[in-house]
Design an enzyme around this catalytic site. Structure first.
Site, short mmCIF file in Angstrom:
data_model
loop_
_atom_site.label_atom_id
_atom_site.label_comp_id
_atom_site.label_asym_id
_atom_site.label_seq_id
_atom_site.Cartn_x
_atom_site.Cartn_y
_atom_site.Cartn_z
N CYS A 1 2.96 9.91 -18.11
CA CYS A 1 3.41 10.36 -16.79
C CYS A 1 4.85 10.85 -16.84
CB CYS A 1 3.28 9.19 -15.81
SG CYS A 1 3.93 9.45 -14.16
N HIS A 2 5.23 11.66 -15.85
CA HIS A 2 6.59 12.17 -15.76
C HIS A 2 7.63 11.06 -15.74
CE1 HIS A 2 5.30 16.27 -14.91
NE2 HIS A 2 4.33 15.70 -14.25
N THR A 3 7.29 9.95 -15.12
CA THR A 3 8.26 8.86 -14.99
C THR A 3 8.60 8.29 -16.37
OG1 THR A 3 7.22 8.41 -12.89
CG2 THR A 3 8.79 6.78 -13.67
N HIS B 1 2.96 3.11 -18.04
CA HIS B 1 2.66 2.34 -16.82
C HIS B 1 1.33 2.74 -16.20
CE1 HIS B 1 4.55 6.04 -15.49
NE2 HIS B 1 3.91 5.90 -14.36
N GLU B 2 0.55 3.56 -16.91
CA GLU B 2 -0.73 3.99 -16.33
C GLU B 2 -1.88 3.47 -17.18
OE1 GLU B 2 -0.79 8.22 -15.66
OE2 GLU B 2 0.88 8.12 -14.26
N CYS C 1 1.39 -9.37 -4.19
CA CYS C 1 1.34 -10.83 -4.32
C CYS C 1 0.46 -11.46 -3.25
CB CYS C 1 2.75 -11.44 -4.26
SG CYS C 1 3.49 -11.49 -2.61
N CYS D 1 4.05 -12.29 0.37
CA CYS D 1 5.37 -11.95 0.91
C CYS D 1 5.22 -11.27 2.28
CB CYS D 1 6.14 -11.06 -0.06
SG CYS D 1 5.55 -9.36 -0.16
N CYS E 1 3.48 -7.96 1.99
CA CYS E 1 2.06 -8.00 1.61
C CYS E 1 1.16 -8.42 2.78
CB CYS E 1 1.85 -8.94 0.43
SG CYS E 1 2.18 -8.16 -1.16
N CYS F 1 5.48 -4.67 -2.01
CA CYS F 1 5.56 -6.11 -2.30
C CYS F 1 6.96 -6.48 -2.77
CB CYS F 1 4.53 -6.47 -3.37
SG CYS F 1 4.61 -8.18 -3.91
N ARG G 1 10.36 -7.69 -7.47
CA ARG G 1 11.10 -6.43 -7.59
C ARG G 1 12.33 -6.51 -8.49
NH1 ARG G 1 9.47 -2.66 -3.74
NH2 ARG G 1 11.28 -1.32 -3.65
N CYS H 1 -1.45 5.41 -11.10
CA CYS H 1 -0.21 6.02 -10.61
C CYS H 1 -0.51 7.24 -9.73
CB CYS H 1 0.69 6.37 -11.79
SG CYS H 1 2.27 7.10 -11.34
N ARG I 1 -3.09 15.63 -17.11
CA ARG I 1 -2.76 14.36 -17.76
C ARG I 1 -3.25 14.31 -19.21
NH1 ARG I 1 0.54 13.10 -14.80
NH2 ARG I 1 0.91 11.15 -13.70
N1 LIG Z 1 5.70 8.37 -4.46
C1 LIG Z 1 5.21 7.84 -5.58
O1 LIG Z 1 4.89 6.66 -5.64
C2 LIG Z 1 5.03 8.73 -6.76
C3 LIG Z 1 4.14 8.37 -7.80
C4 LIG Z 1 3.97 9.27 -8.86
C5 LIG Z 1 4.67 10.46 -8.88
N2 LIG Z 1 5.54 10.76 -7.85
C6 LIG Z 1 6.29 12.01 -7.79
O2 LIG Z 1 5.45 13.00 -7.25
C7 LIG Z 1 5.86 14.28 -7.71
C8 LIG Z 1 4.67 15.02 -8.28
O3 LIG Z 1 4.17 14.33 -9.42
P1 LIG Z 1 3.10 15.04 -10.37
O4 LIG Z 1 2.77 14.10 -11.45
O5 LIG Z 1 2.01 15.59 -9.53
O6 LIG Z 1 4.02 16.22 -10.93
P2 LIG Z 1 3.68 17.66 -11.55
O7 LIG Z 1 4.94 18.17 -12.14
O8 LIG Z 1 2.47 17.58 -12.41
O9 LIG Z 1 3.29 18.54 -10.29
C9 LIG Z 1 4.25 19.19 -9.50
C10 LIG Z 1 3.66 20.52 -9.08
O10 LIG Z 1 4.57 21.13 -8.15
C11 LIG Z 1 4.48 22.51 -8.35
N3 LIG Z 1 5.66 23.16 -7.78
C12 LIG Z 1 6.89 23.27 -8.28
N4 LIG Z 1 7.67 23.99 -7.47
C13 LIG Z 1 6.91 24.36 -6.43
C14 LIG Z 1 7.14 25.14 -5.27
N5 LIG Z 1 8.33 25.70 -5.02
N6 LIG Z 1 6.13 25.30 -4.39
C15 LIG Z 1 4.91 24.77 -4.63
N7 LIG Z 1 4.64 24.02 -5.74
C16 LIG Z 1 5.63 23.84 -6.62
C17 LIG Z 1 4.38 22.67 -9.87
O11 LIG Z 1 3.83 23.92 -10.22
C18 LIG Z 1 3.46 21.51 -10.23
O12 LIG Z 1 2.11 21.89 -10.31
C19 LIG Z 1 6.98 14.02 -8.71
O13 LIG Z 1 8.22 14.15 -8.05
C20 LIG Z 1 6.75 12.57 -9.10
O14 LIG Z 1 7.94 11.96 -9.54
C21 LIG Z 1 5.71 9.91 -6.81
ZN LIG Z 2 3.15 7.49 -13.33
ZN LIG Z 3 4.02 -9.32 -1.96
#
Ligand SMILES: NC(=O)c1ccc[n+]([C@@H]2O[C@H](COP(=O)([O-])OP(=O)(O)OC[C@H]3O[C@@H](n4cnc5c(N)ncnc54)[C@H](O)[C@@H]3O)[C@@H](O)[C@H]2O)c1
Ligand SMILES: [Zn+2]
Ligand SMILES: [Zn+2]
Length: 368
Positions: free
Chosen positions: A40-42, A62-63, A92, A95, A98, A106, A110, A169, A362
């Site tokens: 994942c990106h993270t 983490h996935e 949990c 809390c 939860c 949760c 943390r 994720c 992925r």
């Molecule tokens: N909130 C959470 O719990 C959580 C969990 C996982 C990931 N995320 C976040 O969610 C986001 C997306 O994650 P992902 O894995 O899908 O990433 P990803 O990079 O695979 O997808 C992002 C998409 O956005 C598109 N994009 C970029 N610029 C754009 C624009 N101007 N207009 C339209 N589309 C555009 C890209 O082409 C790409 O397909 C990331 O910021 C990630 O960190 C959040």
């Molecule tokens: Zn992830």
């Molecule tokens: Zn909890």
């Protein structure tokens, strides 16, 4: 026990796959043998050094999905042989968050999790006399891991691991953003910005909620094609004029629900402005860069638009990840198109390269 794991030694350097020591699970902990793990990106964000809260050495990942191999004392909800999905966002069930239906944040572990520790403030991973920290409470770029019981979702053993791990994720985040956070109503019009794992999950979530129109916006034609496969009724290439385009498509009003899944604050602003006057709800799932802020002209709020953030799609992991996987097994969610590459643990750095090249959605590490 000895096991192989991908260790982040130094920020900006490739991960080093090596043998490390994994201690037995203590009270409330579970040892899981991983079968599959998404990249994942993270993970890359931390490996690159861009994450200000990152630390090393640590085992990233983490996935994960795998099988319970050993349980510590006082573990009551899991047994040896159970199939599990790892949860960086635990549940949990006790809390104040939860027990409240409004959130999945949760509070139980943390602080220690953010420091790379298990809840008792120590680590189970080590080499020689050096502690290796856990990552997001998971550390699943490894043959095995030890995690708190509250951070594992017991799932239907019929789900293939290589698909189940995607629910750890991004996929659950997107699905949950539509189902839990926005609670999309039947017959509505939705716009999803971004067609990565999270955005595609949101498209699928809108479809499951019975949305009539689902517009997906991305820069990549290939990804827009995947969005159509998940139920997008319209797909448009994003850019500067996107808000105007969406207003034109919606009789000048905007969409009932918009979702941001790019992490780009300019796109977040577009998502707010593309939400309908009077009741439009913009759900932000993307993670912005450090110090970045979201600009909103207050008039957009006065005239009835709302903005919500969504972490892990508001999914209470132990309760809802199993439900989402059951919906997948029932044929309601098409997961196969998200699995683009199968790699081995030794190829983990190639997983990062594929991600940087936006090659597929992925890459999944498969363990023997
Ligand atoms: N909130 C959470 O719990 C959580 C969990 C996982 C990931 N995320 C976040 O969610 C986001 C997306 O994650 P992902 O894995 O899908 O990433 P990803 O990079 O695979 O997808 C992002 C998409 O956005 C598109 N994009 C970029 N610029 C754009 C624009 N101007 N207009 C339209 N589309 C555009 C890209 O082409 C790409 O397909 C990331 O910021 C990630 O960190 C959040
Ligand atoms: Zn992830
Ligand atoms: Zn909890």
């Amino acid at each position: 026990m000895r096991m192989r794991a991908a260790v982040l030694e130094e920020f900006g350097e490739p991960l080093a796959v090596q043998e490390v020591e994994l201690a037995e699970p203590k009270a409330g902990e579970v040892l899981v043998r991983l079968a599959a793990c998404g990249v994942c990106h993270t993970d890359l964000y931390t490996a690159s050094g861009a994450d200000p809260s990152g630390y090393a050495p640590t085992v990233l990942g983490h996935e994960g999905a795998g099988v319970v191999e050993q349980v510590g004392a006082d573990v009551s909800s899991l047994a040896v042989g159970d199939h599990v999905v790892t949860l960086f966002s635990p549940q949990c069930r006790e809390c104040i968050h939860c027990v409240d239906p409004r959130t999945n944040l949760c509070l139980a572990i943390r602080e220690e999790q953010n420091k790379g520790h298990l809840p008792d403030g120590t680590t189970r991973i080590s080499r020689d006399d050096e502690d290796i920290r856990h990552f997001m409470g998971c550390s699943t770029f490894a043959e095995c891991t030890v995690m708190p019981e509250i951070a594992l979702a017991k799932v239907n053993p019929e789900a293939p691991f290589e698909h189940a791990c995607l629910f750890a994720c991004g996929l659950s985040t997107g699905l949950g953003a539509a189902i839990n956070t926005a609670k999309v109503q039947e017959g509505s019009t939705c716009v999803v910005f971004g067609a990565g794992m999270v955005g595609l999950g949101a498209v699928a979530g809108c479809r499951l909620q019975g949305a009539e129109r689902i517009v997906c916006v991305d820069l990549s034609e290939d990804r827009l094609e995947l969005a159509r496969g998940q139920g997008a009724t319209e797909a448009i290439v994003g850019g500067e004029g996107t808000v105007e385009r969406i207003l034109e498509m919606t009789d000048g009003f905007g969409a009932d629900y918009t979702f941001e899944a790019t992490g780009n604050v300019a796109v977040m602003r577009q998502a707010v402005e593309a939400a309908r006057m009077a009741w439009g709800l913009c759900t932000v799932a993307g993670v912005a860069g450090r110090g970045e802020t979201l600009d909103i002209v207050p008039r957009f709020l006065i005239t009835g638009r709302r903005v919500a953030g969504s972490s892990f799609g508001g999914v209470k992991g132990r309760d809802q990840v199993p439900q989402l996987i059951d919906r997948y097994l029932a044929g309601e969610i098409d997961v196969a198109p998200f699995l683009s590459h199968r790699i081995s643990l030794d190829e983990v750095n190639r997983g990062f390269e594929l991600m940087e090249a936006q090659d597929g959605i992925r890459s999944v590490i498969e363990f023997n």
